[in-house]
Motif scaffolding. Structure first.
Motif, PDB file in Angstrom:
ATOM      1  N   GLN A  15     -49.024  21.495  19.043  1.00  9.34           N
ATOM      2  CA  GLN A  15     -49.170  20.283  19.851  1.00  9.34           C
ATOM      3  C   GLN A  15     -48.987  19.036  18.992  1.00  9.34           C
ATOM      4  O   GLN A  15     -48.316  18.086  19.400  1.00  9.34           O
ATOM      5  CB  GLN A  15     -50.549  20.238  20.518  1.00  9.34           C
ATOM      6  N   VAL A  16     -49.566  19.036  17.817  1.00  7.09           N
ATOM      7  CA  VAL A  16     -49.430  17.899  16.904  1.00  7.09           C
ATOM      8  C   VAL A  16     -47.964  17.731  16.506  1.00  7.09           C
ATOM      9  O   VAL A  16     -47.418  16.620  16.528  1.00  7.09           O
ATOM     10  CB  VAL A  16     -50.323  18.072  15.655  1.00  7.09           C
ATOM     11  N   LYS A  17     -47.304  18.840  16.171  1.00  5.13           N
ATOM     12  CA  LYS A  17     -45.898  18.777  15.780  1.00  5.13           C
ATOM     13  C   LYS A  17     -45.019  18.294  16.931  1.00  5.13           C
ATOM     14  O   LYS A  17     -44.067  17.542  16.729  1.00  5.13           O
ATOM     15  CB  LYS A  17     -45.413  20.140  15.297  1.00  5.13           C
ATOM     16  N   LEU A  18     -45.326  18.716  18.160  1.00  4.06           N
ATOM     17  CA  LEU A  18     -44.553  18.282  19.323  1.00  4.06           C
ATOM     18  C   LEU A  18     -44.685  16.783  19.539  1.00  4.06           C
ATOM     19  O   LEU A  18     -43.704  16.103  19.842  1.00  4.06           O
ATOM     20  CB  LEU A  18     -44.999  19.030  20.579  1.00  4.06           C
ATOM     21  N   ALA A  19     -45.889  16.257  19.388  1.00  4.97           N
ATOM     22  CA  ALA A  19     -46.102  14.815  19.553  1.00  4.97           C
ATOM     23  C   ALA A  19     -45.308  14.044  18.500  1.00  4.97           C
ATOM     24  O   ALA A  19     -44.672  13.025  18.809  1.00  4.97           O
ATOM     25  CB  ALA A  19     -47.582  14.483  19.456  1.00  4.97           C
ATOM     26  N   GLU A  20     -45.302  14.537  17.274  1.00  2.00           N
ATOM     27  CA  GLU A  20     -44.530  13.898  16.210  1.00  2.00           C
ATOM     28  C   GLU A  20     -43.033  13.971  16.512  1.00  2.00           C
ATOM     29  O   GLU A  20     -42.296  13.008  16.301  1.00  2.00           O
ATOM     30  CB  GLU A  20     -44.825  14.563  14.866  1.00  2.00           C
ATOM     31  N   ALA A  21     -42.595  15.114  17.006  1.00  8.79           N
ATOM     32  CA  ALA A  21     -41.171  15.295  17.321  1.00  8.79           C
ATOM     33  C   ALA A  21     -40.734  14.362  18.438  1.00  8.79           C
ATOM     34  O   ALA A  21     -39.624  13.820  18.399  1.00  8.79           O
ATOM     35  CB  ALA A  21     -40.894  16.744  17.697  1.00  8.79           C
ATOM     36  N   LYS A  23     -41.886  11.425  19.085  1.00 12.95           N
ATOM     37  CA  LYS A  23     -41.722  10.097  18.497  1.00 12.95           C
ATOM     38  C   LYS A  23     -40.424  10.014  17.708  1.00 12.95           C
ATOM     39  O   LYS A  23     -39.709   9.013  17.773  1.00 12.95           O
ATOM     40  CB  LYS A  23     -42.912   9.759  17.601  1.00 12.95           C
ATOM     41  N   LYS A  24     -40.118  11.073  16.963  1.00  6.23           N
ATOM     42  CA  LYS A  24     -38.870  11.087  16.194  1.00  6.23           C
ATOM     43  C   LYS A  24     -37.661  11.051  17.120  1.00  6.23           C
ATOM     44  O   LYS A  24     -36.678  10.378  16.844  1.00  6.23           O
ATOM     45  CB  LYS A  24     -38.798  12.325  15.305  1.00  6.23           C
ATOM     46  N   ARG A  85     -31.624  17.135  18.688  1.00  6.74           N
ATOM     47  CA  ARG A  85     -32.859  17.569  19.352  1.00  6.74           C
ATOM     48  C   ARG A  85     -33.068  19.065  19.162  1.00  6.74           C
ATOM     49  O   ARG A  85     -34.163  19.518  18.829  1.00  6.74           O
ATOM     50  CB  ARG A  85     -32.823  17.240  20.839  1.00  6.74           C
ATOM     51  N   LYS A  86     -32.012  19.859  19.337  1.00  2.00           N
ATOM     52  CA  LYS A  86     -32.125  21.304  19.175  1.00  2.00           C
ATOM     53  C   LYS A  86     -32.486  21.678  17.745  1.00  2.00           C
ATOM     54  O   LYS A  86     -33.272  22.587  17.511  1.00  2.00           O
ATOM     55  CB  LYS A  86     -30.829  21.994  19.603  1.00  2.00           C
ATOM     56  N   SER A  87     -31.908  20.970  16.794  1.00  3.13           N
ATOM     57  CA  SER A  87     -32.226  21.223  15.393  1.00  3.13           C
ATOM     58  C   SER A  87     -33.696  20.928  15.113  1.00  3.13           C
ATOM     59  O   SER A  87     -34.383  21.699  14.439  1.00  3.13           O
ATOM     60  CB  SER A  87     -31.339  20.362  14.502  1.00  3.13           C
ATOM     61  N   MET A  88     -34.178  19.823  15.668  1.00  2.00           N
ATOM     62  CA  MET A  88     -35.573  19.454  15.488  1.00  2.00           C
ATOM     63  C   MET A  88     -36.486  20.487  16.138  1.00  2.00           C
ATOM     64  O   MET A  88     -37.511  20.867  15.576  1.00  2.00           O
ATOM     65  CB  MET A  88     -35.833  18.071  16.075  1.00  2.00           C
TER      66      MET A  88
END
Length: 106
Positions: A15-21, A23-24, A85-88
């Motif tokens: 969840q934390v990583k998704l929120a960061e992603a 924003k990126k 986006r897919k790479s991220m």
């Protein structure tokens, strides 16, 4: 379920990583080009943020050509943004076993 606690911890980290992603993704810029770079379209996140058209293409008799070049440049930028986006997503999801076809929420 032996490792339910571990799975829950992994999901919280996800969840934390998704929120960061997310924003990126809002800040990723992708530029598409058409007509050998005479038309350029820039996307920031999923929003159109710029268009550049070479003045030599501004002929009222050839509007259809210009329209086609703008569409092609936009599609090129959209594809580049989608690839980013897919790479991220791949970087974020690495190592987490998810069912086939699982789609990210963004």
């Amino acid at each position: 379920m032996k490792d339910l606690g571990g799975l829950m911890k992994s999901m919280q980290q996800m969840q934390v990583k998704l929120a960061e992603a997310q924003k990126k993704m809002e800040s990723i810029q992708a530029e598409g080009q058409a007509g050998a770079g005479m038309v350029k379209v820039t996307l920031t996140g999923e929003k159109l943020s710029g268009i550049s058209i070479d003045k030599s293409l501004c002929d009222p008799e050839e509007v259809e050509i210009l329209e086609d070049l703008i569409k092609a440049a936009f599609e090129d930028a959209r594809k580049k943004a989608e690839d980013a986006r897919k790479s991220m997503e791949g970087d974020i999801m690495g190592g987490l076993p998810l069912p086939p076809g699982f789609k990210m929420p963004f």
